[in-house]
Design an enzyme around this catalytic site. Structure first.
Site, PDB file in Angstrom:
ATOM      1  N   LYS A  40       0.838  -1.209   0.000  1.00 37.25           N
ATOM      2  CA  LYS A  40       0.000   0.000   0.000  1.00 37.25           C
ATOM      3  C   LYS A  40       0.868   1.251   0.000  1.00 37.25           C
ATOM      4  O   LYS A  40       0.368   2.365  -0.047  1.00 37.25           O
ATOM      5  CB  LYS A  40      -0.877   0.056   1.254  1.00 37.25           C
ATOM      6  CG  LYS A  40      -2.031  -0.903   1.319  1.00 37.25           C
ATOM      7  CD  LYS A  40      -3.049  -0.415   2.364  1.00 37.25           C
ATOM      8  CE  LYS A  40      -3.024  -1.179   3.633  1.00 37.25           C
ATOM      9  NZ  LYS A  40      -4.041  -0.761   4.611  1.00 37.25           N
ATOM     10  N   LYS A  80       2.535   2.188   2.556  1.00 38.39           N
ATOM     11  CA  LYS A  80       2.371   2.798   3.884  1.00 38.39           C
ATOM     12  C   LYS A  80       3.515   2.326   4.789  1.00 38.39           C
ATOM     13  O   LYS A  80       3.677   1.126   4.995  1.00 38.39           O
ATOM     14  CB  LYS A  80       1.050   2.345   4.510  1.00 38.39           C
ATOM     15  CG  LYS A  80      -0.097   3.340   4.299  1.00 38.39           C
ATOM     16  CD  LYS A  80      -1.225   3.088   5.299  1.00 38.39           C
ATOM     17  CE  LYS A  80      -2.093   4.335   5.390  1.00 38.39           C
ATOM     18  NZ  LYS A  80      -3.181   4.212   6.358  1.00 38.39           N
TER      19      LYS A  80
HETATM   20  N1  C2G Z   1     -10.206   6.537  10.046  1.00 35.76           N
HETATM   21  C1  C2G Z   1     -11.135   7.427  10.571  1.00 35.76           C
HETATM   22  N2  C2G Z   1     -10.716   8.609  11.077  1.00 35.76           N
HETATM   23  C2  C2G Z   1      -9.401   8.927  11.092  1.00 35.76           C
HETATM   24  C3  C2G Z   1      -8.447   8.017  10.572  1.00 35.76           C
HETATM   25  C4  C2G Z   1      -8.877   6.818  10.043  1.00 35.76           C
HETATM   26  O1  C2G Z   1     -12.355   7.165  10.560  1.00 35.76           O
HETATM   27  N3  C2G Z   1      -9.007  10.117  11.628  1.00 35.76           N
HETATM   28  C5  C2G Z   1     -10.711   5.268   9.485  1.00 35.76           C
HETATM   29  C6  C2G Z   1     -10.390   5.103   8.008  1.00 35.76           C
HETATM   30  O2  C2G Z   1     -11.400   5.717   7.226  1.00 35.76           O
HETATM   31  C7  C2G Z   1     -10.394   3.582   7.858  1.00 35.76           C
HETATM   32  C8  C2G Z   1      -9.973   3.093   9.253  1.00 35.76           C
HETATM   33  O3  C2G Z   1     -10.099   4.192  10.156  1.00 35.76           O
HETATM   34  O4  C2G Z   1     -11.719   3.115   7.587  1.00 35.76           O
HETATM   35  C9  C2G Z   1      -8.537   2.617   9.261  1.00 35.76           C
HETATM   36  O5  C2G Z   1      -7.734   3.661   8.755  1.00 35.76           O
HETATM   37  P1  C2G Z   1      -6.234   3.303   8.318  1.00 35.76           P
HETATM   38  O6  C2G Z   1      -5.562   2.568   9.423  1.00 35.76           O
HETATM   39  O7  C2G Z   1      -5.608   4.538   7.760  1.00 35.76           O
HETATM   40  O8  C2G Z   1      -6.503   2.227   7.190  1.00 35.76           O
HETATM   41  P2  C2G Z   1      -6.246   2.348   5.608  1.00 35.76           P
HETATM   42  O9  C2G Z   1      -4.815   2.589   5.371  1.00 35.76           O
HETATM   43  O10 C2G Z   1      -7.272   3.269   5.102  1.00 35.76           O
HETATM   44  O11 C2G Z   1      -6.497   0.845   5.153  1.00 35.76           O
HETATM   45  O12 C2G Z   1      -8.346  -2.533   2.445  1.00 35.76           O
HETATM   46  C10 C2G Z   1      -8.616  -1.345   3.169  1.00 35.76           C
HETATM   47  C11 C2G Z   1      -7.340  -0.787   3.754  1.00 35.76           C
HETATM   48  O13 C2G Z   1      -6.690  -1.748   4.570  1.00 35.76           O
HETATM   49  C12 C2G Z   1      -7.683   0.437   4.598  1.00 35.76           C
END
Ligand code: C2G
Length: 129
Positions: free
Chosen positions: A44, A46
């Site tokens: 990803k 990340k």
């Molecule tokens: N999230 C949120 N508010 C934030 C940060 C994140 O609601 N301030 C939510 C994101 O929208 C996501 C979840 O928390 O639904 C996890 O966020 P991340 O850990 O950044 O995950 P991401 O990298 O978006 O991975 O296949 C899907 C991916 O694995 C999602």
């Protein structure tokens, strides 16, 4: 009780993650969370501070989470929805529309994100300390 499924990296776990997971758990009553493995996060693009084992342990320790599974790739969602008999697939709305193709298998919802907090901001803060 309906089964709810979501995925994420959950690095430097914060209240934005918690708000989302609690809201998702409230939708159905049984919440399964796919936590991205370190290998998948590389895919990803990340970089994470906390490794998979600890990220998964923190999410598994939450009252609102019933099960944690490893997320190893983009393609496992359909199989997971079938395997765990998922009723609702949910993500934060930064993913709005991205998973609509799953609507033939289950309900798909995008919930509001929590503004003002993100793992990236925390990392930036740590950098200047
Ligand atoms: N999230 C949120 N508010 C934030 C940060 C994140 O609601 N301030 C939510 C994101 O929208 C996501 C979840 O928390 O639904 C996890 O966020 P991340 O850990 O950044 O995950 P991401 O990298 O978006 O991975 O296949 C899907 C991916 O694995 C999602």
């Amino acid at each position: 009780r309906k089964v709810v499924l979501t995925y994420g990296t959950f690095d430097l776990f914060h209240v934005g993650h918690l708000n989302l997971l609690e809201r998702l758990a409230d939708l159905g009553g049984k919440l399964i969370v796919g936590v991205s493995t370190d290998e998948f996060n590389e895919l990803k693009g990340k970089r994470t501070v906390v490794d998979y084992q600890d990220r998964a342990r923190i999410v598994a320790g939450l009252k609102c989470v019933d099960a944690v599974i490893p997320e190893e790739g983009w393609e496992q969602k359909r199989a997971d929805i079938v395997r765990y008999d998922v009723d609702i697939f949910g993500m934060g709305h930064d993913w709005e529309g991205k998973f609509d193709e799953l609507r033939d298998l289950c309900e798909v919802v995008y919930l509001p994100r929590t503004d003002g907090v993100s793992s990236t901001q925390i990392k930036e803060l740590l950098r200047v300390l």
